[in-house]
Design a protein around this motif. Structure first.
Motif, short mmCIF file in Angstrom:
data_model
loop_
_atom_site.label_atom_id
_atom_site.label_comp_id
_atom_site.label_asym_id
_atom_site.label_seq_id
_atom_site.Cartn_x
_atom_site.Cartn_y
_atom_site.Cartn_z
N PHE A 69 0.54 -1.01 -0.14
CA PHE A 69 0.43 -0.05 0.06
C PHE A 69 0.78 1.42 0.21
O PHE A 69 2.42 0.96 0.81
N LEU A 70 -0.01 1.59 -0.74
CA LEU A 70 1.44 3.51 -1.64
C LEU A 70 0.10 4.99 -0.43
O LEU A 70 -0.84 4.71 -0.40
N THR A 71 1.13 5.37 -0.41
CA THR A 71 0.48 7.03 0.15
C THR A 71 0.59 7.67 -1.70
O THR A 71 1.63 7.03 -2.59
N VAL A 72 0.41 9.06 -1.17
CA VAL A 72 -0.15 9.41 -2.34
C VAL A 72 1.43 10.05 -3.24
O VAL A 72 1.18 10.22 -3.82
N ARG A 73 1.89 10.95 -2.05
CA ARG A 73 3.11 11.16 -2.10
C ARG A 73 4.31 9.43 -2.88
O ARG A 73 4.89 10.38 -3.70
N GLU A 74 4.82 8.82 -2.25
CA GLU A 74 4.78 7.53 -2.44
C GLU A 74 4.66 6.74 -3.64
O GLU A 74 5.26 7.00 -5.18
N VAL A 75 2.83 7.46 -3.86
CA VAL A 75 2.44 6.86 -5.47
C VAL A 75 3.77 8.11 -7.18
O VAL A 75 3.66 7.80 -8.06
N ALA A 76 3.56 9.48 -6.15
CA ALA A 76 3.85 10.56 -7.13
C ALA A 76 5.37 9.79 -7.29
O ALA A 76 5.62 10.25 -8.67
N GLN A 77 5.83 9.33 -6.51
CA GLN A 77 6.97 9.39 -6.75
C GLN A 77 7.48 8.24 -7.59
O GLN A 77 8.15 8.56 -8.78
N TYR A 87 -3.06 13.14 -7.20
CA TYR A 87 -4.18 13.34 -6.57
C TYR A 87 -5.63 13.97 -7.59
O TYR A 87 -6.78 12.64 -7.55
N TYR A 88 -5.17 13.99 -8.99
CA TYR A 88 -5.88 14.20 -9.58
C TYR A 88 -5.95 12.77 -11.01
O TYR A 88 -7.66 12.72 -10.87
N TYR A 89 -5.26 12.17 -10.81
CA TYR A 89 -5.25 10.48 -11.53
C TYR A 89 -6.76 9.71 -11.02
O TYR A 89 -7.26 9.44 -10.66
N SER A 96 -7.68 3.90 -8.33
CA SER A 96 -8.74 3.56 -7.79
C SER A 96 -7.93 3.81 -6.19
O SER A 96 -6.67 3.59 -5.68
N ALA A 97 -8.65 4.33 -4.61
CA ALA A 97 -7.74 4.75 -3.97
C ALA A 97 -8.85 4.92 -2.93
O ALA A 97 -10.13 5.08 -2.79
N VAL A 98 -8.21 4.82 -1.79
CA VAL A 98 -9.35 4.43 -0.21
C VAL A 98 -9.11 5.36 0.50
O VAL A 98 -7.48 5.97 0.95
N ASN A 99 -9.49 6.62 1.22
CA ASN A 99 -9.39 7.56 2.37
C ASN A 99 -9.63 6.66 3.96
O ASN A 99 -11.06 6.39 3.88
N LEU A 100 -8.91 6.84 4.20
CA LEU A 100 -8.64 5.90 5.66
C LEU A 100 -9.04 7.50 6.79
O LEU A 100 -8.73 7.06 8.05
N GLY A 101 -9.12 8.42 6.15
CA GLY A 101 -9.77 9.77 7.13
C GLY A 101 -8.60 10.51 6.17
O GLY A 101 -8.32 10.78 5.44
N GLN A 102 -8.87 11.68 7.59
CA GLN A 102 -7.94 13.17 6.75
C GLN A 102 -6.84 12.41 6.93
O GLN A 102 -5.74 12.22 7.45
N ARG A 103 -5.90 12.95 5.46
CA ARG A 103 -4.36 12.86 4.63
C ARG A 103 -4.35 10.94 4.66
O ARG A 103 -2.79 11.10 5.87
N MET A 104 -4.83 10.22 5.09
CA MET A 104 -4.46 9.05 4.82
C MET A 104 -4.75 8.23 3.48
O MET A 104 -6.27 7.00 3.74
#
Length: 119
Positions: A69-77, A87-89, A96-104
């Motif tokens: 599982f990757l964070t958005v920053r890791e996906v961008a990298q 985030y646009y993608y 497809s992504a899952v929100n586990l709360g704010q900033r998660m």
């Protein structure tokens, strides 16, 4: 074993012509031989340093490839784009992504692989 061979050669370091007494002589003098040795060792060190730099630069990418599982920053990298583009993608449904709360926000590694396997 002595020989009376006299071969005209060109020094591989200073490129001057000289008379060699063996068939394997490469340099005209001890000074050129030592200078060539130093240059060769210096080139080896530079090559090794460059390889170390490339390995250090690629290490974070290799670690990201092993995570599930990757964070958005890791996906961008991993995609070599900005975090805003990642985030646009996600918002457009490309990834497809899952929100586990704010900033998660988390993205499954297989979603990134699917991007490149589409035909």
């Amino acid at each position: 074993m002595s020989s009376n061979i006299k071969v005209q050669r060109i020094c591989q370091y200073c490129e001057t012509e000289f008379t060699a007494r063996t068939t394997v002589t490469k340099h005209c003098s001890d000074k050129c031989s030592k200078a060539a040795y130093k240059a060769r060792k210096r080139a080896e060190k530079v090559k090794q340093s460059n390889a170390e730099t490339i390995r250090t630069k690629n290490q974070p990418i290799e670690q990201l490839k092993t995570k599930e599982f990757l964070t958005v920053r890791e996906v961008a990298q991993l995609l070599n784009c900005s975090t805003r583009s990642a985030y646009y993608y996600i918002e457009s449904g490309t990834i497809s992504a899952v929100n586990l709360g704010q900033r998660m926000t988390r993205v499954k590694r297989s979603e990134i692989d699917k991007l490149f396997n589409k035909t």
